[in-house]
Design an enzyme around this catalytic site. Structure first.
Site, PDB file in Angstrom:
ATOM      1  N   SER A 102       0.841  -1.191   0.000  1.00  0.00           N
ATOM      2  CA  SER A 102       0.000   0.000   0.000  1.00  0.00           C
ATOM      3  C   SER A 102       0.874   1.238   0.000  1.00  0.00           C
ATOM      4  O   SER A 102       1.979   1.235   0.559  1.00  0.00           O
ATOM      5  CB  SER A 102      -0.903   0.002   1.238  1.00  0.00           C
ATOM      6  OG  SER A 102      -1.521   1.258   1.416  1.00  0.00           O
ATOM      7  N   TYR A 115      -2.387  -0.591  10.378  1.00  0.00           N
ATOM      8  CA  TYR A 115      -2.382  -1.070   8.994  1.00  0.00           C
ATOM      9  C   TYR A 115      -1.176  -0.521   8.234  1.00  0.00           C
ATOM     10  O   TYR A 115      -0.463  -1.271   7.546  1.00  0.00           O
ATOM     11  CB  TYR A 115      -3.676  -0.648   8.302  1.00  0.00           C
ATOM     12  CG  TYR A 115      -3.742  -0.992   6.840  1.00  0.00           C
ATOM     13  CD1 TYR A 115      -4.101  -2.271   6.426  1.00  0.00           C
ATOM     14  CD2 TYR A 115      -3.447  -0.043   5.870  1.00  0.00           C
ATOM     15  CE1 TYR A 115      -4.162  -2.589   5.080  1.00  0.00           C
ATOM     16  CE2 TYR A 115      -3.508  -0.345   4.520  1.00  0.00           C
ATOM     17  CZ  TYR A 115      -3.864  -1.630   4.127  1.00  0.00           C
ATOM     18  OH  TYR A 115      -3.916  -1.942   2.791  1.00  0.00           O
TER      19      TYR A 115
END
Length: 216
Positions: A102, A115
């Site tokens: 990501s 995350y």
């Protein structure tokens, strides 16, 4: 995860498609799934590590258990699958290991401290593993999709223009399934967006401002 879509494909292509349920936080479960695949197909050529969870909330609102759960799935889950398939790929002298990452690994994201940390860890891990595998025919990549409209992002108040439907992301990445490039993005738009947000962090701050609400 809901495997209904895969099961529908299995009904039409039973000779080519198999569906195995696997808890990536359970080493025995992972090893059993891989052993069953090897028993059925005789080899594993490509692994796509895509399991992921995100606990949305500001750091002071989250418990250590929240972050621990994210690492168990997003980081150690990837490692468990790699440990299980890598000996087979080394023995057959070929293989590709894709790992979903990501842009938050570089930019961070308010409300996604755990995350983002897991994705930063995955990025460093994959880069190091690539070095260890450089003299083999097994490749290890990072796949970085755009912000995708999934259940995991449902709690984030992204404007509609910021997200892409998962079917579109899946199709474009599937077209690159045989790529061994160190970093794989689905399209030029995503590649340019990642480059801009890394170079100009204030753009990302503005784009994500207000997407997570602080309860205080």
């Amino acid at each position: 995860m809901n495997g209904d879509n895969v099961l529908d494909v299995h009904d039409d292509l039973s000779a080519r498609v198999r569906y195995y349920e696997c808890d990536v936080t359970d080493t025995d479960d992972v090893n059993t799934a891989v052993d069953e695949i090897i028993g059925q197909w005789g080899r594993i050529d490509i692994l796509v590590n895509n399991a992921g969870v995100a606990r949305v909330g500001f750091f002071q609102e989250r418990s250590p258990a929240d972050t621990r759960r994210e690492f168990e799935v997003n980081f150690f889950g990837y490692q468990r699958l790699i440990r299980a398939v890598l000996p087979h790929m080394r023995a057959q002298e070929t293989g590709i290991i894709h790992n979903m990452c990501s842009g938050t690994a570089d930019t961070g994201h308010a409300g996604l401290t755990g995350y983002s940390a897991t994705k930063g860890a995955i990025k460093a891990f994959v880069r190091s593993l690539r070095l260890e595998l450089r003299d083999t025919d097994v490749s290890c990549t990072l796949m970085i999709p755009p912000s995708t409209n999934t259940g995991m992002t449902a709690e984030l108040e992204y404007p509609e223009w910021m997200t892409v439907e998962p079917e579109e992301v899946g199709r474009t990445l599937a077209e690159k399934i045989y790529s061994t490039e160190p970093v794989i993005t689905p399209d030029m738009t995503t590649r340019i967006g990642l480059s801009l947000t890394r170079r100009f962090p204030f753009l990302w701050r503005r784009m994500t401002e207000g997407t997570v609400k602080n309860s205080e």
